[in-house]
Design a protein around this motif. Sequence first.
Motif, PDB file in Angstrom:
ATOM      1  N   LEU A   1       0.828  -1.195   0.000  1.00  0.00           N
ATOM      2  CA  LEU A   1       0.000   0.000   0.000  1.00  0.00           C
ATOM      3  C   LEU A   1       0.869   1.254   0.000  1.00  0.00           C
ATOM      4  CD1 LEU A   1      -2.984  -0.533   2.479  1.00  0.00           C
ATOM      5  CD2 LEU A   1      -3.102   0.005   0.041  1.00  0.00           C
ATOM      6  N   SER A   2       0.490   2.241  -0.803  1.00  0.00           N
ATOM      7  CA  SER A   2       1.181   3.523  -0.808  1.00  0.00           C
ATOM      8  C   SER A   2       0.985   4.215   0.535  1.00  0.00           C
ATOM      9  CB  SER A   2       0.668   4.397  -1.943  1.00  0.00           C
ATOM     10  OG  SER A   2      -0.717   4.662  -1.780  1.00  0.00           O
ATOM     11  N   PRO A   3       1.837   5.170   0.887  1.00  0.00           N
ATOM     12  CA  PRO A   3       1.727   5.818   2.204  1.00  0.00           C
ATOM     13  C   PRO A   3       0.356   6.409   2.499  1.00  0.00           C
ATOM     14  CG  PRO A   3       3.814   6.381   1.189  1.00  0.00           C
ATOM     15  CD  PRO A   3       3.026   5.643   0.152  1.00  0.00           C
ATOM     16  N   ASP A   4      -0.332   6.919   1.471  1.00  0.00           N
ATOM     17  CA  ASP A   4      -1.658   7.500   1.711  1.00  0.00           C
ATOM     18  C   ASP A   4      -2.788   6.486   1.557  1.00  0.00           C
ATOM     19  OD1 ASP A   4      -1.779   7.118  -1.008  1.00  0.00           O
ATOM     20  OD2 ASP A   4      -2.029   9.229  -1.525  1.00  0.00           O
ATOM     21  N   GLY A   5      -2.444   5.229   1.267  1.00  0.00           N
ATOM     22  CA  GLY A   5      -3.445   4.176   1.161  1.00  0.00           C
ATOM     23  C   GLY A   5      -4.275   4.206  -0.101  1.00  0.00           C
ATOM     24  N   SER A   6      -3.908   5.032  -1.068  1.00  0.00           N
ATOM     25  CA  SER A   6      -4.740   5.195  -2.267  1.00  0.00           C
ATOM     26  C   SER A   6      -4.378   4.236  -3.384  1.00  0.00           C
ATOM     27  CB  SER A   6      -4.650   6.626  -2.787  1.00  0.00           C
ATOM     28  OG  SER A   6      -3.334   6.911  -3.253  1.00  0.00           O
ATOM     29  N   ARG A   7      -3.156   3.657  -3.330  1.00  0.00           N
ATOM     30  CA  ARG A   7      -2.706   2.774  -4.404  1.00  0.00           C
ATOM     31  C   ARG A   7      -2.023   1.545  -3.827  1.00  0.00           C
ATOM     32  NH1 ARG A   7       1.259   6.502  -7.526  1.00  0.00           N
ATOM     33  NH2 ARG A   7       1.508   7.308  -5.393  1.00  0.00           N
ATOM     34  N   ALA A   8      -2.024   0.485  -4.615  1.00  0.00           N
ATOM     35  CA  ALA A   8      -1.336  -0.748  -4.240  1.00  0.00           C
ATOM     36  C   ALA A   8      -0.448  -1.178  -5.403  1.00  0.00           C
ATOM     37  CB  ALA A   8      -2.327  -1.848  -3.904  1.00  0.00           C
ATOM     38  N   ALA A   9       0.701  -1.730  -5.083  1.00  0.00           N
ATOM     39  CA  ALA A   9       1.638  -2.219  -6.104  1.00  0.00           C
ATOM     40  C   ALA A   9       2.009  -3.659  -5.788  1.00  0.00           C
ATOM     41  CB  ALA A   9       2.889  -1.344  -6.148  1.00  0.00           C
ATOM     42  N   TRP A  10       2.087  -4.475  -6.819  1.00  0.00           N
ATOM     43  CA  TRP A  10       2.517  -5.861  -6.648  1.00  0.00           C
ATOM     44  C   TRP A  10       3.106  -6.368  -7.957  1.00  0.00           C
ATOM     45  CZ3 TRP A  10      -2.436  -4.332  -7.461  1.00  0.00           C
ATOM     46  CH2 TRP A  10      -3.216  -5.013  -8.399  1.00  0.00           C
ATOM     47  N   ILE A  11       3.667  -7.556  -7.895  1.00  0.00           N
ATOM     48  CA  ILE A  11       4.358  -8.151  -9.049  1.00  0.00           C
ATOM     49  C   ILE A  11       3.631  -9.420  -9.441  1.00  0.00           C
ATOM     50  CG2 ILE A  11       6.536  -9.228  -9.791  1.00  0.00           C
ATOM     51  CD1 ILE A  11       7.899  -7.310  -7.708  1.00  0.00           C
ATOM     52  N   ALA A  12       3.544  -9.675 -10.739  1.00  0.00           N
ATOM     53  CA  ALA A  12       2.873 -10.875 -11.245  1.00  0.00           C
ATOM     54  C   ALA A  12       3.641 -11.429 -12.438  1.00  0.00           C
ATOM     55  CB  ALA A  12       1.432 -10.544 -11.644  1.00  0.00           C
ATOM     56  N   TRP A  13       3.506 -12.735 -12.646  1.00  0.00           N
ATOM     57  CA  TRP A  13       4.068 -13.376 -13.834  1.00  0.00           C
ATOM     58  C   TRP A  13       3.297 -14.659 -14.104  1.00  0.00           C
ATOM     59  CZ3 TRP A  13       6.200 -13.562  -9.040  1.00  0.00           C
ATOM     60  CH2 TRP A  13       6.602 -14.788  -8.528  1.00  0.00           C
ATOM     61  N   ASP A  14       3.550 -15.248 -15.250  1.00  0.00           N
ATOM     62  CA  ASP A  14       2.806 -16.433 -15.672  1.00  0.00           C
ATOM     63  C   ASP A  14       3.754 -17.460 -16.285  1.00  0.00           C
ATOM     64  OD1 ASP A  14      -0.091 -15.576 -15.277  1.00  0.00           O
ATOM     65  OD2 ASP A  14       0.649 -13.949 -16.527  1.00  0.00           O
ATOM     66  N   HIS A  15       3.297 -18.720 -16.264  1.00  0.00           N
ATOM     67  CA  HIS A  15       4.024 -19.766 -16.986  1.00  0.00           C
ATOM     68  C   HIS A  15       4.151 -19.389 -18.463  1.00  0.00           C
ATOM     69  CE1 HIS A  15       4.318 -22.586 -13.749  1.00  0.00           C
ATOM     70  NE2 HIS A  15       3.048 -22.873 -13.676  1.00  0.00           N
ATOM     71  N   PRO A  16       5.276 -19.729 -19.128  1.00  0.00           N
ATOM     72  CA  PRO A  16       6.403 -20.513 -18.628  1.00  0.00           C
ATOM     73  C   PRO A  16       7.525 -19.670 -18.020  1.00  0.00           C
ATOM     74  CG  PRO A  16       6.681 -20.201 -20.966  1.00  0.00           C
ATOM     75  CD  PRO A  16       5.371 -19.506 -20.585  1.00  0.00           C
ATOM     76  N   LEU A  17       7.285 -18.381 -17.793  1.00  0.00           N
ATOM     77  CA  LEU A  17       8.339 -17.525 -17.270  1.00  0.00           C
ATOM     78  C   LEU A  17       8.630 -17.843 -15.808  1.00  0.00           C
ATOM     79  CD1 LEU A  17       7.283 -14.065 -18.746  1.00  0.00           C
ATOM     80  CD2 LEU A  17       9.079 -15.590 -19.583  1.00  0.00           C
ATOM     81  N   MET A  18       9.882 -17.692 -15.437  1.00  0.00           N
ATOM     82  CA  MET A  18      10.282 -17.671 -14.040  1.00  0.00           C
ATOM     83  C   MET A  18      10.483 -16.199 -13.664  1.00  0.00           C
ATOM     84  SD  MET A  18      10.157 -20.833 -13.264  1.00  0.00           S
ATOM     85  CE  MET A  18      10.932 -20.966 -11.645  1.00  0.00           C
ATOM     86  N   PRO A  19      10.435 -15.869 -12.376  1.00  0.00           N
ATOM     87  CA  PRO A  19      10.476 -14.449 -12.011  1.00  0.00           C
ATOM     88  C   PRO A  19      11.777 -13.745 -12.365  1.00  0.00           C
ATOM     89  CG  PRO A  19      10.559 -15.860 -10.058  1.00  0.00           C
ATOM     90  CD  PRO A  19      10.207 -16.737 -11.215  1.00  0.00           C
ATOM     91  N   TRP A  20      12.857 -14.490 -12.604  1.00  0.00           N
ATOM     92  CA  TRP A  20      14.096 -13.857 -13.054  1.00  0.00           C
ATOM     93  C   TRP A  20      14.147 -13.737 -14.577  1.00  0.00           C
ATOM     94  CZ3 TRP A  20      13.756 -17.895  -9.599  1.00  0.00           C
ATOM     95  CH2 TRP A  20      13.749 -19.172 -10.142  1.00  0.00           C
ATOM     96  N   ASP A  21      13.140 -14.290 -15.261  1.00  0.00           N
ATOM     97  CA  ASP A  21      13.047 -14.119 -16.711  1.00  0.00           C
ATOM     98  C   ASP A  21      12.244 -12.870 -17.053  1.00  0.00           C
ATOM     99  OD1 ASP A  21      14.433 -16.511 -17.213  1.00  0.00           O
ATOM    100  OD2 ASP A  21      12.591 -17.687 -17.070  1.00  0.00           O
TER     101      ASP A  21
END
Length: 650
Positions: free
Chosen positions: A189-209
Amino acid sequence: MRVLDYGSWPSPVGAALAAAHDGRPDHVGFVGDEVWWTEPRPTEGGRRTLVRRHADGTEESALPAPWDVRSRVIEYGGLPWTGTVVDGRPLLVFANFADQRLYRWEPGAEPVPLTPVSAVGGGLRWAEPAIHPERGEVWCVLEEFTGEGPADLRRVPAAVPLDGSAADDRHAVRELTDDRRRFVTAPRLSPDGSRAAWIAWDHPLMPWDGTDLLVADVLADGTLAPPRTVAGGPEESVPQAEWAPDGSLLYASDRTGWWNLYRDGTPLCPREEEFAGPLWKLGQNWFTPLDSGLVAVVHGNGAATLGILDPATGEVVDAAGPWTEFAATLAAHGDRVVSVAAGPRSGWETVELDVRTGRARVIGAAHRDAVDPAHYPRPVARTFTGPDGRDIHAHVHPPHHPEYRGPDGQLPPYVVWVHGGPTSRVPLVLDLEIAYFTSRGIGVAEVNYGGSTGHGRAYRNRLRGQWGVVDVEDCAAVALALADEGTADRDRLAVRGGSAGGWTSAASLTTTDVYACGTILYPVLDLAGWNDGETHDFESRYLESLVGPIAEVPERYAERSPAAHADRVTAPFLLLQGLDDVICPPTQCERFLAGIDGTRVPHAYLTFEGEGHGFRRAETIVRALEAELSLYAQVFGLNPPDVPTLGLSG
């Protein structure tokens, strides 16, 4: 100095001593002004406890057995706990390994479950919890099995009520997004609670790809609006993102070939070094913003150190101290930064840096010499030349003992240690399991072969489509170079590794004649089976980048699999396997051994009930180390004292 054959020196570094010091503190965090972290307990069934450092500097194991603070999300787990202060008292939430439920806990009381148990497949699992008292919720990652198969599951960012109303009601858990993405990290959550950030990926990728950094507005009802992608892509890895106090978004990206830091898309310190690493566990963090606007960073080319980055100038000032490696865990509170660090002469410790003074000190899990440090290895970081003139990074630990040396004209045996992953790296730190061998007169060479992290994307991409080739070649090149220069005995070389390192060790025994024997721990041995539902979901498509899509290159899966060519093995070997391993299951070992049957190759197969992927229990580690030493003693003609003889069949 007394003269005695290499491998036969008496040593105070016993297997039980090494086992007692296995593992390291992790997942540091602040609860108010106090520092907490998780810590292994090998002699307590391999569980991890929460350690609390009180204001007066005393430490306590805050959760007694059998509580085990560990998540199984993506099987490798991730950040399993969080804490805050409510009404002047610590309030913690943690994942318990046995049932994978989230628990609310206030010291002095019994933990109270917040999430239900599911009888479907692997159940409900949680990672990266963050308490939001103003919302009455814990935001985290939910991994939910929908069937009995390893791939029958879904993952979503979720909000768990703090009042315990979801303890028996799955529907009381609020899902923050849909489940269209296969893998997600927990929303920040951003400091003011107005936004959220996260990371996503899908097969066949690995997170370092390749991953996507997503940002969404937080709506009035607490749900998230449709996200927008602000960084990342199929050839750009973003392993971490954090909000700065001023509301800007900091993230790490390897868009230049190196994981560097960015603020709202602008590079902060462009260098040919890494400011992040491979996201093997959810919640790993290599940087954390400070209230002052500075950023604490774990960075380096190879070795990773702790520094303070000034975004205004791009300058980094590193913490002074004896530590040469810092782990991917950071926490900040005011001008205090806490991490976990180690060096060649000390094990992993909890370290605090005062940003104002630049002073760093050990505040927990302090290293204490269990034996005279004169028996510790004296490693050297080296770069070898491999096929096609490519660089190969390695750590060489020569045999060392303060009272013994080998006979003139005799060269010591050496064991090549192959790290797992394979997208990983072995740090140059004190490891009593290595000392167990070097103090007896057996050298160890740890190889960060092509594919390892810490040296940029091009170095780790060397393994794309080449797993079982480049890793095998690089390890062999280091072993032979040590022999050619007169450091190691050419006839007494061994290879050993676990997981992906077990794969490389087995592949080395089936495709080269470099090694006289090998130790293979919880390995991948059959690519076709591993690709066809024999492993967990996280790595189920990993082989598409490591080997190639099976529909396009099916011949590679057969050509490179040690299980398909077990009859080529002529060197004695030891195979070690946990019977509860769902990542590299025992069936892989059984298939390999079926191919050995009738070849009369001396070997031993040891299995361990209650152990999964990687050994955690002290008694298991002791048995494994002593069996490994006995293998080398029998093959190399050594006479180590007080080591049980391993029975070899064949």
